[in-house]
Scaffold this active site. Structure first.
Site, short mmCIF file in Angstrom:
data_model
loop_
_atom_site.label_atom_id
_atom_site.label_comp_id
_atom_site.label_asym_id
_atom_site.label_seq_id
_atom_site.Cartn_x
_atom_site.Cartn_y
_atom_site.Cartn_z
N ASP A 9 0.79 -1.25 0.00
CA ASP A 9 0.00 0.00 0.00
C ASP A 9 0.82 1.30 0.00
O ASP A 9 0.52 2.23 0.78
CB ASP A 9 -0.98 0.00 1.19
CG ASP A 9 -1.98 -1.15 1.14
OD1 ASP A 9 -1.93 -1.96 0.20
OD2 ASP A 9 -2.82 -1.24 2.06
N LYS A 107 -6.83 -4.86 -3.41
CA LYS A 107 -7.60 -5.47 -2.31
C LYS A 107 -8.52 -4.44 -1.71
O LYS A 107 -8.25 -3.23 -1.80
CB LYS A 107 -6.66 -6.03 -1.25
CG LYS A 107 -5.77 -4.96 -0.62
CD LYS A 107 -4.78 -5.57 0.37
CE LYS A 107 -3.91 -4.50 0.99
NZ LYS A 107 -4.63 -3.49 1.79
N CYS A 152 -1.88 -3.14 7.54
CA CYS A 152 -1.79 -4.01 6.36
C CYS A 152 -0.48 -4.79 6.30
O CYS A 152 -0.47 -5.94 5.87
CB CYS A 152 -2.05 -3.21 5.10
SG CYS A 152 -3.78 -2.67 5.02
C1 VGL Z 1 -4.63 0.37 5.69
C2 VGL Z 1 -6.27 1.15 7.08
C3 VGL Z 1 -7.18 1.08 6.07
C4 VGL Z 1 -3.20 -0.01 5.52
C5 VGL Z 1 -5.55 0.28 4.67
O1 VGL Z 1 -2.70 0.00 4.38
O2 VGL Z 1 -2.55 -0.31 6.54
N1 VGL Z 1 -4.99 0.80 6.90
N2 VGL Z 1 -6.82 0.65 4.86
#
Ligand code: VGL
Ligand code: ZN
Length: 198
Positions: A9, A107, A152
């Site tokens: 991410d 995702k 994540c």
């Molecule tokens: C994430 C919160 C919501 C992350 C993704 O990448 O850690 N955290 N969506």
């Protein structure tokens, strides 16, 4: 053993100026780019939510961001809207060496369910398909970096260890949200799951 770097991410919304910014999130772009050359495969994950996603506080009237709600699959933190499909915030950080990636795995695209882990959505049973991809390529040694360390990255690394992969997190190439001690809890969980913290 065939080794993969799994970059979690690394998107604009998780970097300073983004909608769910992680402190110094962009500080890990350069180290991650440098690490990519040491692996047989590079996988990028991309948080990828529809605007009506159930993890967004705005979609729960009266709820505040960072509160916890009960979903059919268990407790879920309600986040500020982030990484909405087709918005600039969902793009990878412009400095990330995206061209080095073999696979980009999206995702969190189902409105009713969040997906922290790169392997399973938050119901812990819906698979993203990454396990099959890695196994088909004979990849068994995984190193995780990216954002956020305590969500994540941690959930992905713990799932990897449980699935029987060698799982390592390079903590210097991660940054955390650290919500109510979530980083310490995540470190604890990772250690108990057999993840190597480097
Ligand atoms: C994430 C919160 C919501 C992350 C993704 O990448 O850690 N955290 N969506
Ligand atoms: Zn998300």
């Amino acid at each position: 053993m065939t080794k993969a770097l799994i970059v979690i991410d690394m998107q604009r919304d998780f970097c300073p100026g983004g909608l769910l910014a992680v402190a110094d999130g962009d500080g890990v772009v350069a180290p991650i780019n440098a690490m990519m050359y040491e692996y047989d495969a590079v996988v990028l994950t991309q948080d990828w939510h529809p605007a009506d996603h159930s993890s967004f506080a705005d979609n729960h009237p009266g709820a505040t961001a960072f509160s916890v709600t009960q979903m059919p699959y268990g407790p879920q933190v309600l986040w500020p809207a982030h990484c909405v499909i087709g918005t600039p915030g969902a793009d990878f950080h412009p400095g990330l060496a995206v061209d080095r990636a073999d696979l980009i795995l999206r995702k969190g695209f189902r409105a009713g369910i969040d997906s922290y882990s790169a392997f399973f959505e938050n119901d812990r049973t819906t698979a993203t398909g990454l396990t099959g991809y890695l196994r088909d390529r004979g990849i068994r040694d995984l190193t995780f970096v990216g954002l956020a360390h305590d969500f994540c990255v941690a959930w992905s690394a713990m799932d990897a260890a449980r699935l029987g992969f060698k799982a390592r997190v390079v903590e210097g190439a991660c940054r955390a949200i650290d919500l109510d001690g979530s980083l310490d809890a995540a470190r604890d969980g990772m250690t108990r799951a057999g993840v190597i913290l480097a």
